[in-house]
Design an enzyme around this catalytic site. Structure first.
Site, PDB file in Angstrom:
ATOM      1  CB  CYS A   1      -0.910   0.005   1.228  1.00 28.86           C
ATOM      2  SG  CYS A   1      -2.034   1.435   1.278  1.00 28.86           S
TER       3      CYS A   1
ATOM      4  NE  ARG B   1       2.023   8.760   8.447  1.00 31.88           N
ATOM      5  CZ  ARG B   1       1.612   9.734   9.262  1.00 31.88           C
ATOM      6  NH1 ARG B   1       2.229  10.914   9.231  1.00 31.88           N
ATOM      7  NH2 ARG B   1       0.587   9.551  10.049  1.00 31.88           N
TER       8      ARG B   1
ATOM      9  CB  CYS C   1      -6.906   0.084   2.080  1.00 31.90           C
ATOM     10  SG  CYS C   1      -6.077   1.578   1.482  1.00 31.90           S
TER      11      CYS C   1
ATOM     12  CB  CYS D   1      -3.588  -0.491  -1.444  1.00 28.87           C
ATOM     13  SG  CYS D   1      -4.192  -1.388   0.020  1.00 28.87           S
TER      14      CYS D   1
ATOM     15  CD1 TRP E   1       5.803 -39.115 -18.204  1.00 21.19           C
ATOM     16  CD2 TRP E   1       3.693 -39.457 -18.875  1.00 21.19           C
ATOM     17  NE1 TRP E   1       5.455 -38.091 -19.062  1.00 21.19           N
ATOM     18  CE2 TRP E   1       4.166 -38.276 -19.487  1.00 21.19           C
ATOM     19  CE3 TRP E   1       2.389 -39.877 -19.153  1.00 21.19           C
ATOM     20  CZ2 TRP E   1       3.389 -37.509 -20.350  1.00 21.19           C
ATOM     21  CZ3 TRP E   1       1.612 -39.111 -20.014  1.00 21.19           C
ATOM     22  CH2 TRP E   1       2.112 -37.946 -20.598  1.00 21.19           C
TER      23      TRP E   1
ATOM     24  CE1 TYR F   1       1.687 -33.108 -19.052  1.00 21.89           C
ATOM     25  CE2 TYR F   1      -0.476 -34.104 -19.324  1.00 21.89           C
ATOM     26  CZ  TYR F   1       0.450 -33.128 -19.660  1.00 21.89           C
ATOM     27  OH  TYR F   1       0.119 -32.172 -20.593  1.00 21.89           O
TER      28      TYR F   1
ATOM     29  CG  ASP G   1       8.753 -36.569 -20.149  1.00 20.58           C
ATOM     30  OD1 ASP G   1       7.666 -36.903 -20.618  1.00 20.58           O
ATOM     31  OD2 ASP G   1       9.433 -35.611 -20.584  1.00 20.58           O
TER      32      ASP G   1
END
Length: 496
Positions: free
Chosen positions: A41, A44, A68, A71, A426, A430, A446
């Site tokens: 943000c 300050r 806020c 932001c 495999w 995957y 692979d």
């Protein structure tokens, strides 16, 4: 630092430096103002004695803080921890994001993760600072805010698209969370009746190698289900309340530590599917990944360092439907990518459900597993053994013996897949990489992995040992290895 154990000193240092990499990982609540913010943000920096930190926006809201206005803390990518974590809290968060609580209630969510509703509520409150209803409410509020500010939908349509049960609930929640009415959030723009089309920007962390992700998807696009062109990808969607399509504008974003956006345009039969569609597309894009953390680990390895430096922010291509990617993995066993795509296109044309609103080349959903489970393996355009494996897999998916979504337990799912005749390591891994979003999958056997290691001057037999140094990001290392074989991520003779 994890969502459940936020270190106040580390969090405050991130807030003081306005480090965008932490956006979405935790939220800063300021006691003196009653506002919660994202770490970056621009306001300050508050004094350390006046702040507290929450792992989720829902936790900050439950503690009495509002978002806020400067932001917009909930307009960030989700925490990458939910993809890393395979625990109950991580699984529940992924299901809540998909709208399970809105559709099935807390009881439905609890059943999906294997706990009683009461125990799940206690666990999520302890881990995330809020229970499932509060977490779902925060997700609805965020979806509604995006729709209010980026579309011309009328408020009633937005309320139901975001998952609210009534317009009154929608109005009350928006006022409570943002301290503004829906009208004030939108400003002077008036709403227009919906045509079922919703366009919005989806936040992604940078760097983002979007063009490589696009190349991967375009190479494997199944006619009728997917189309792609220069800078864009589109596909059909099967969603809880109907069908739809989505078109994504995907590009590279090289500046690290910032938030970039992918424009997504949805055409939906039912606007109630908006939130589910957004979440599934975010999985496809791997939008919640923390690329800086991934690249730091992989870039420290001597073998991968030049590869990672050449393409920072490379993503693991996800998917919108775990069942579909599982079927396509079996179709691609021991054949070229092109051959697998041809078989998938043939099955889609014969067995896929037409979408209600076809758009150019987008005409069908991929065939559902119940339909495929009823086929005779002898009639499938593939070797009989693979046909039997495909039908057995689809039967297990259709009957619920195997569940392939982001709420599934990864280890249990892998064991269930391996128990199906014809499904080997495999295929199971995957599926875990693309359907379950597991960030730590590696495929040492692979063909693409072996070819890439040979090209990099390493013995392929040492692949498993090399990959130990890449934990917990082995999935990203896997994609980097595939990419070294060609710019378009063409990899091996199996359907990657």
């Amino acid at each position: 630092m994890t969502p459940t154990r936020l270190d106040p000193e580390v969090c405050y240092r991130a807030v003081s430096s306005r480090d965008r990499r932490f956006d979405g990982m935790f939220y800063t609540a300021v006691r003196t103002t009653g506002i919660y913010c994202r770490p970056s943000c621009p306001a300050r920096t508050p004094a350390a004695r006046n702040v507290e930190f929450h792992p989720t926006a829902a936790a900050a809201q439950a503690a009495g803080f509002r978002a806020c206005k400067r932001c917009l803390p909930d307009a960030t990518p989700g925490s990458p921890e939910w993809d890393v974590a395979a625990d109950v809290a991580g699984r529940a968060m992924r299901l809540i994001s998909d709208g399970v609580v809105d559709r099935d209630g807390v009881d439905g969510l609890a059943a999906r993760v294997g706990y009683t509703p009461r125990h799940l509520g206690r666990l999520l409150t302890a881990e995330l600072g809020a229970g499932p209803l509060a977490l779902a409410r925060a997700r609805r509020a965020q979806t509604a805010r995006v729709l209010i500010e980026t579309t011309d939908l009328q408020f009633a349509e937005i309320a139901f698209a975001a998952g609210f049960a009534s317009i009154r609930q929608f109005n009350e929640t928006i006022r409570e969370v943002y301290a503004l009415s829906p009208t004030e959030l939108r400003g002077r723009r008036g709403g227009l009746p919906s045509t079922g089309t919703v366009s919005m920007r989806l936040a992604v962390r940078t760097p983002y190698a979007g063009r490589d992700l696009l190349a991967f998807l375009a190479l494997r696009a199944v006619p009728g289900v997917e189309t792609a062109g220069d800078g864009w990808y589109a596909r059909t969607l099967g969603l809880p309340h109907g069908t739809g399509t989505v078109r994504l504008e995907i590009d590279d974003h090289d500046r690290a530590g910032e938030t970039a956006f992918v424009t997504a345009t949805f055409a939906l039969d039912d606007l109630r599917d908006t939130a589910a569609g957004v979440e599934r597309v975010r999985r496809l894009l791997d939008a919640d990944c923390d690329p800086v953390a991934v690249d730091q680990v992989l870039g420290a390895d001597p073998l991968l360092a030049p590869v990672v430096a050449a393409r920072p922010g490379l993503r693991v291509p996800g998917h919108v439907d775990g069942n579909e990617i599982a079927v396509r993995a079996v179709l691609g066993q021991q054949v070229t990518v092109g051959a697998a795509r041809t078989i998938a296109a043939r099955l889609t044309a014969e067995l896929g459900k037409p979408v209600a609103r076809p758009d150019g080349g987008l005409t069908h959903l991929f065939p559902d597993v119940a339909t495929l489970a009823s086929l005779d393996p002898e009639d499938l355009p593939m070797p009989r053994s693979r046909g039997r494996a495909l039908v057995a897999l689809c039967r297990a998916l259709a009957e619920g013996d195997v569940v392939l979504d982001r709420g599934a337990g990864r280890d249990e799912t892998r064991q269930a897949l391996l128990a199906i005749p014809g499904i080997g390591p495999w295929t199971a891994d995957y599926i875990a990489l693309r359907a379950l979003g597991d960030p730590d999958v590696f495929l040492p056997a692979d063909i693409g992995t072996r070819d890439a290691l040979v090209a990099l001057g390493r013995d392929p037999s040492t692949a498993a040992g090399l990959a130990e140094a890449w934990r917990p990001w082995r999935s990203y290392a896997q994609v980097h290895l595939w990419r070294t074989l060609s710019p378009s991520l063409t990899t091996s003779t199996q359907e990657k």
